[in-house]
Design a protein around this motif. Structure first.
Motif, PDB file in Angstrom:
ATOM      1  N   ARG A 172       0.827  -1.213   0.000  1.00  0.00           N
ATOM      2  CA  ARG A 172       0.000   0.000   0.000  1.00  0.00           C
ATOM      3  C   ARG A 172       0.861   1.263   0.000  1.00  0.00           C
ATOM      4  O   ARG A 172       0.448   2.294  -0.523  1.00  0.00           O
ATOM      5  N   GLN A 173       2.050   1.174   0.566  1.00  0.00           N
ATOM      6  CA  GLN A 173       2.961   2.312   0.530  1.00  0.00           C
ATOM      7  C   GLN A 173       3.379   2.631  -0.900  1.00  0.00           C
ATOM      8  O   GLN A 173       3.611   3.792  -1.246  1.00  0.00           O
ATOM      9  N   HIS A 174       3.468   1.610  -1.730  1.00  0.00           N
ATOM     10  CA  HIS A 174       3.859   1.808  -3.123  1.00  0.00           C
ATOM     11  C   HIS A 174       2.670   2.195  -3.998  1.00  0.00           C
ATOM     12  O   HIS A 174       2.812   2.990  -4.928  1.00  0.00           O
ATOM     13  N   SER A 175       1.511   1.622  -3.722  1.00  0.00           N
ATOM     14  CA  SER A 175       0.358   1.878  -4.595  1.00  0.00           C
ATOM     15  C   SER A 175      -0.393   3.141  -4.214  1.00  0.00           C
ATOM     16  O   SER A 175      -1.095   3.719  -5.042  1.00  0.00           O
ATOM     17  N   HIS A 176      -0.256   3.588  -2.967  1.00  0.00           N
ATOM     18  CA  HIS A 176      -0.984   4.747  -2.462  1.00  0.00           C
ATOM     19  C   HIS A 176      -0.048   5.631  -1.636  1.00  0.00           C
ATOM     20  O   HIS A 176       1.076   5.251  -1.334  1.00  0.00           O
ATOM     21  N   ARG A 177      -0.550   6.756  -1.260  1.00  0.00           N
ATOM     22  CA  ARG A 177       0.154   7.626  -0.308  1.00  0.00           C
ATOM     23  C   ARG A 177      -0.507   7.403   1.050  1.00  0.00           C
ATOM     24  O   ARG A 177      -1.585   7.912   1.315  1.00  0.00           O
ATOM     25  N   LEU A 178       0.142   6.621   1.889  1.00  0.00           N
ATOM     26  CA  LEU A 178      -0.437   6.308   3.189  1.00  0.00           C
ATOM     27  C   LEU A 178      -0.559   7.576   4.026  1.00  0.00           C
ATOM     28  O   LEU A 178       0.434   8.228   4.332  1.00  0.00           O
ATOM     29  N   ARG A 179      -1.790   7.931   4.369  1.00  0.00           N
ATOM     30  CA  ARG A 179      -2.019   9.101   5.208  1.00  0.00           C
ATOM     31  C   ARG A 179      -2.129   8.696   6.673  1.00  0.00           C
ATOM     32  O   ARG A 179      -1.561   9.311   7.546  1.00  0.00           O
ATOM     33  N   ARG A 180      -2.905   7.630   6.920  1.00  0.00           N
ATOM     34  CA  ARG A 180      -3.118   7.145   8.292  1.00  0.00           C
ATOM     35  C   ARG A 180      -3.094   5.629   8.277  1.00  0.00           C
ATOM     36  O   ARG A 180      -3.738   4.986   7.444  1.00  0.00           O
ATOM     37  N   LEU A 181      -2.327   5.048   9.193  1.00  0.00           N
ATOM     38  CA  LEU A 181      -2.268   3.604   9.361  1.00  0.00           C
ATOM     39  C   LEU A 181      -2.707   3.285  10.778  1.00  0.00           C
ATOM     40  O   LEU A 181      -2.108   3.764  11.745  1.00  0.00           O
ATOM     41  N   VAL A 182      -3.761   2.482  10.923  1.00  0.00           N
ATOM     42  CA  VAL A 182      -4.282   2.086  12.227  1.00  0.00           C
ATOM     43  C   VAL A 182      -4.015   0.595  12.396  1.00  0.00           C
ATOM     44  O   VAL A 182      -4.532  -0.218  11.624  1.00  0.00           O
ATOM     45  N   VAL A 183      -3.194   0.246  13.364  1.00  0.00           N
ATOM     46  CA  VAL A 183      -2.790  -1.140  13.570  1.00  0.00           C
ATOM     47  C   VAL A 183      -3.348  -1.647  14.893  1.00  0.00           C
ATOM     48  O   VAL A 183      -3.005  -1.132  15.961  1.00  0.00           O
ATOM     49  N   PHE A 184      -4.206  -2.649  14.808  1.00  0.00           N
ATOM     50  CA  PHE A 184      -4.753  -3.294  15.999  1.00  0.00           C
ATOM     51  C   PHE A 184      -3.838  -4.468  16.350  1.00  0.00           C
ATOM     52  O   PHE A 184      -3.987  -5.579  15.841  1.00  0.00           O
TER      53      PHE A 184
END
Length: 273
Positions: A172-184
């Motif tokens: 997803r870092q390559h395909s998109h511009r990660l704005r927010r990552l929520v890790v449970f």
């Protein structure tokens, strides 16, 4: 000390995120409790080997990457730590609700009508034992709520999904511009360094777990931390726990999670065995 697990080429277990669709009802025969809440992830082991030492970085190749808010749910870890903090096997009332968590996550992404609105994607990663039981119904219910599910067979004690989660974040870092990552996940051993590296690259990273087992996030100067019980509607009733970060002014008793006699019996057997 276990050897490090060899790095793998990043793959996309969940596929590309698609525009939000209308609400899909739970599959026929699935109750609201089954659909909304987690179920046990059986045969869980946290003795996973280490992950790749160098986290993947976004590549500036001149492409216009759409912004993305991404949720990653570590099902084995959340299920195990839930049992730990309440000192008992979770029941339907004590399991987090995926429907309320989805609503909270999407609300945090902001107004979808904005020109710079983020795509949203939520993924649940699970180990599936040889006899999955009711997990098939659980997986289909999750898909009906809009979650992608990555399911890996768990045939050996060291089969894990940690690398799969990091792989998907890298994709997803390559395909998109990660704005927010929520890790449970409360798994600081495998996620602390990669997640802090993402913050240094400009990603907002939020760790959601139980405060009793998430010291890596609480003590980090870079990561944001939210206790799962503070997510609105995540539980139908308060959990049977006493949080050290929210003690009453007069103090509180923390009951034992195991019988004193049972512990001493096991201790004595190990010492004399």
């Amino acid at each position: 000390m276990s050897a490090r697990r060899p790095g793998r080429r990043a793959t996309s277990p969940a596929g590309p995120p698609r525009p939000s669709a209308a609400h899909v009802p739970p599959p026929p025969g699935t109750t609201a409790a089954d659909a909304g809440q987690t179920v046990p992830v059986l045969d869980i082991s946290e003795d996973a080997p280490g992950l790749a030492e160098e986290p993947a970085r976004a590549v500036d190749d001149g492409r216009e990457r759409p912004p993305l808010d991404l949720l990653i749910w570590d099902a084995p870890n959340i299920d195990m730590t839930l049992s730990t903090v309440i000192g008992a096997r979770p029941t339907a009332a004590s399991r987090p609700r995926f429907d309320a968590i989805a609503a909270w996550f999407v609300d945090g992404a902001g107004d979808p009508a904005r020109p710079d609105a983020s795509d949203v994607e939520a993924c649940v990663f699970a180990n599936i034992p040889p006899q999955p039981g009711s997990l098939q119904r659980w997986v289909e219910a999750l898909r009906g709520f809009g979650y992608s599910v990555f399911a890996r067979p768990k045939s050996q004690p060291d089969d894990d999904i940690d690398q799969d989660m990091l792989d998907h974040i890298a994709v997803r870092q390559h395909s998109h511009r990660l704005r927010r990552l929520v890790v449970f996940s409360g798994d600081g051993r495998n996620f602390a360094d990669p997640l802090e590296d993402l913050v240094r690259q400009g990603v907002q990273v939020v760790v959601v777990a139980f405060s009793e087992v998430a010291g890596y996030a609480i003590g980090s100067d870079l990561l944001e931390f939210i206790d799962i019980e503070d997510v609105p509607g995540a539980f139908t009733e308060p959990l049977d726990r006493v949080r050290l970060d929210a003690l009453p002014p007069d103090g509180a008793w923390l009951r034992p999670t195991r019988s004193l006699r049972d512990f001493v019996a096991g201790f004595t057997a190990r010492r004399t065995g």
